[in-house]
Design a protein around this motif. Structure first.
Motif, PDB file in Angstrom:
ATOM      1  N   SER A 130       2.741  70.775 -80.552  1.00  0.00           N
ATOM      2  CA  SER A 130       2.747  69.372 -80.998  1.00  0.00           C
ATOM      3  C   SER A 130       2.775  69.196 -82.512  1.00  0.00           C
ATOM      4  O   SER A 130       3.250  68.185 -83.015  1.00  0.00           O
ATOM      5  N   GLY A 131       2.217  70.148 -83.242  1.00  0.00           N
ATOM      6  CA  GLY A 131       2.068  69.945 -84.684  1.00  0.00           C
ATOM      7  C   GLY A 131       0.885  69.036 -85.004  1.00  0.00           C
ATOM      8  O   GLY A 131       0.663  68.675 -86.156  1.00  0.00           O
ATOM      9  N   ALA A 142       2.846  62.833 -80.037  1.00  0.00           N
ATOM     10  CA  ALA A 142       3.844  63.834 -79.623  1.00  0.00           C
ATOM     11  C   ALA A 142       3.925  63.809 -78.101  1.00  0.00           C
ATOM     12  O   ALA A 142       2.902  63.673 -77.422  1.00  0.00           O
ATOM     13  N   VAL A 143       5.131  63.898 -77.594  1.00  0.00           N
ATOM     14  CA  VAL A 143       5.341  63.981 -76.147  1.00  0.00           C
ATOM     15  C   VAL A 143       6.043  65.306 -75.865  1.00  0.00           C
ATOM     16  O   VAL A 143       7.094  65.589 -76.435  1.00  0.00           O
ATOM     17  N   ALA A 144       5.408  66.128 -75.013  1.00  0.00           N
ATOM     18  CA  ALA A 144       6.009  67.412 -74.645  1.00  0.00           C
ATOM     19  C   ALA A 144       6.538  67.292 -73.223  1.00  0.00           C
ATOM     20  O   ALA A 144       5.884  66.726 -72.351  1.00  0.00           O
ATOM     21  N   GLU A 179      11.170  70.217 -74.440  1.00  0.00           N
ATOM     22  CA  GLU A 179      11.423  69.334 -75.581  1.00  0.00           C
ATOM     23  C   GLU A 179      10.090  68.788 -76.079  1.00  0.00           C
ATOM     24  O   GLU A 179       9.204  68.483 -75.279  1.00  0.00           O
ATOM     25  N   VAL A 180       9.955  68.673 -77.392  1.00  0.00           N
ATOM     26  CA  VAL A 180       8.777  68.001 -77.944  1.00  0.00           C
ATOM     27  C   VAL A 180       9.285  66.941 -78.907  1.00  0.00           C
ATOM     28  O   VAL A 180      10.032  67.236 -79.829  1.00  0.00           O
ATOM     29  N   ALA A 182      16.142  55.648 -74.855  1.00  0.00           N
ATOM     30  CA  ALA A 182      17.561  56.034 -74.881  1.00  0.00           C
ATOM     31  C   ALA A 182      17.850  57.228 -73.968  1.00  0.00           C
ATOM     32  O   ALA A 182      18.983  57.403 -73.525  1.00  0.00           O
ATOM     33  N   ASN A 183      16.825  58.055 -73.721  1.00  0.00           N
ATOM     34  CA  ASN A 183      17.007  59.252 -72.870  1.00  0.00           C
ATOM     35  C   ASN A 183      16.001  59.144 -71.725  1.00  0.00           C
ATOM     36  O   ASN A 183      14.818  59.423 -71.918  1.00  0.00           O
ATOM     37  N   GLU A 184      16.496  58.749 -70.580  1.00  0.00           N
ATOM     38  CA  GLU A 184      15.592  58.477 -69.446  1.00  0.00           C
ATOM     39  C   GLU A 184      14.607  59.634 -69.223  1.00  0.00           C
ATOM     40  O   GLU A 184      15.033  60.792 -69.117  1.00  0.00           O
ATOM     41  N   PRO A 185      13.276  59.322 -69.191  1.00  0.00           N
ATOM     42  CA  PRO A 185      12.309  60.405 -69.009  1.00  0.00           C
ATOM     43  C   PRO A 185      12.513  61.132 -67.688  1.00  0.00           C
ATOM     44  O   PRO A 185      12.583  60.494 -66.640  1.00  0.00           O
ATOM     45  N   ARG A 186      12.604  62.435 -67.761  1.00  0.00           N
ATOM     46  CA  ARG A 186      12.775  63.266 -66.567  1.00  0.00           C
ATOM     47  C   ARG A 186      11.895  64.488 -66.683  1.00  0.00           C
ATOM     48  O   ARG A 186      11.780  65.045 -67.773  1.00  0.00           O
ATOM     49  N   GLY A 187      11.309  64.887 -65.559  1.00  0.00           N
ATOM     50  CA  GLY A 187      10.528  66.120 -65.537  1.00  0.00           C
ATOM     51  C   GLY A 187       9.045  65.854 -65.718  1.00  0.00           C
ATOM     52  O   GLY A 187       8.547  64.787 -65.373  1.00  0.00           O
TER      53      GLY A 187
END
Ligand code: SAM
Length: 278
Positions: free
Chosen positions: A126-127, A186-188, A197-198, A212-217
């Protein structure tokens, strides 16, 4: 030959190669596998090339009390029982803690074979500050419960970590932004998998990304600690304390300055005495 007892075994959260050598050995030799879902566990065994010729016993949250005693009886009759969840570390937002508790109460041997855990992997990527963090599990589904939880946690001075599901991510970000405001987050997503992806930044940036990028997973949401209150030195308040000493009693002036500038009573009191005597 495994000694009888409970073996808490972490399994991968995506990448199969994250299983440890020790976990493989115990899963291979334990005659009993306690698991959330026998089909998921058997699939994992097949993928890992482990034998299916053993007893798979379903172990769920709501039947935990009764199931726990059954498993302990099996351990007491000489069995090694391996506890796995569908993925990752058992007991972390997964069943098991009552079983461990019962084992402890009944002096049954328990050990853990550490491994993948989404909380830790997400935090590492996450940083955000890692010196203190709080894992708060899954975010409740209902608006009020979610808002209550956020309000309860908003002043806690640690990085906050939550598990969240894809369909609820955007709604959660929207509600969290109202309570937590200007914080880095932060979203992982899909840790250890192909689309890992983070996304980090402020609420607006991260929300725009997932709009803009439909949440998946699978998702882990993390929030930085609250911005710390500005720190004042005793020398910063000399002027204001002097002014207040002309207007009010020493006791009142000291009290006000301590609470307003978050300084210790002793040092403000000493300065007030010095100013009085000048
Ligand atoms: N015990 C597991 C662990 O050690 O992380 C967690 C089990 S919990 C039922 C499942 C949740 O963990 C998911 O909904 C997601 O929030 C998170 N999670 C599990 N695997 C993940 C992954 N590969 N990437 C991101 N989040 C994950």
């Amino acid at each position: 030959m495994l000694r009888n007892g409970l073996y808490i075994i972490s399994t991968p959260i995506g990448n199969l190669q994250d299983i440890s050598a020790r976990a493989l050995e115990i899963l291979r030799f334990a005659p009993i596998i306690a698991c959330e879902d026998t089909r998921v566990a058997k699939k994992l065994f097949t993928l890992l090339g482990l034998p299916l010729s053993k007893k798979f016993i379903k172990y769920e949250d709501h039947s935990e009390e009764k199931q726990a005693q059954n498993l302990i009886d099996l351990i007491n009759s000489g069995a090694a029982v391996a506890l796995v969840s569908d993925a990752g570390s058992p007991l972390i937002s997964d069943p098991g803690y009552k079983l461990v508790r019962k084992c402890r109460e009944q002096n049954v041997y328990v050990t853990a074979i550490p491994g993948a855990c989404a909380v830790i992997t997400a935090l590492q990527l996450s940083g955000l500050p890692t010196n203190r963090f709080m894992f708060a599990g899954f975010i409740p589904n209902k608006d009020k419960a979610r808002a209550d939880l956020f309000n309860e946690l908003k002043n806690i001075d640690t990085t906050l970590i939550f598990y969240e599901t894809a369909p609820r991510l955007l709604k959660t970000l929207e509600q969290a932004a109202l309570v937590f405001g200007a914080r880095e987050i932060a979203v992982a997503r899909e840790l250890t998998k192909m689309y890992e992806e983070v996304v980090a930044g402020d609420f607006a940036t991260v929300t725009a990304h997932f709009a803009a990028n439909e949440p998946r997973g699978e998702f882990v949401l993390m929030l930085a600690p609250p911005p710390s209150a500005p720190k004042f030195e005793i020398t910063d308040v000399r002027g204001i304390l002097q002014e207040r000493l002309h207007q009010t009693s020493l006791k009142t002036a000291v009290k006000e300055i301590c609470s307003q500038y978050n300084l210790s009573k002793n040092e403000v009191y000493a300065l007030a005495l010095e100013l009085k005597n000048e």
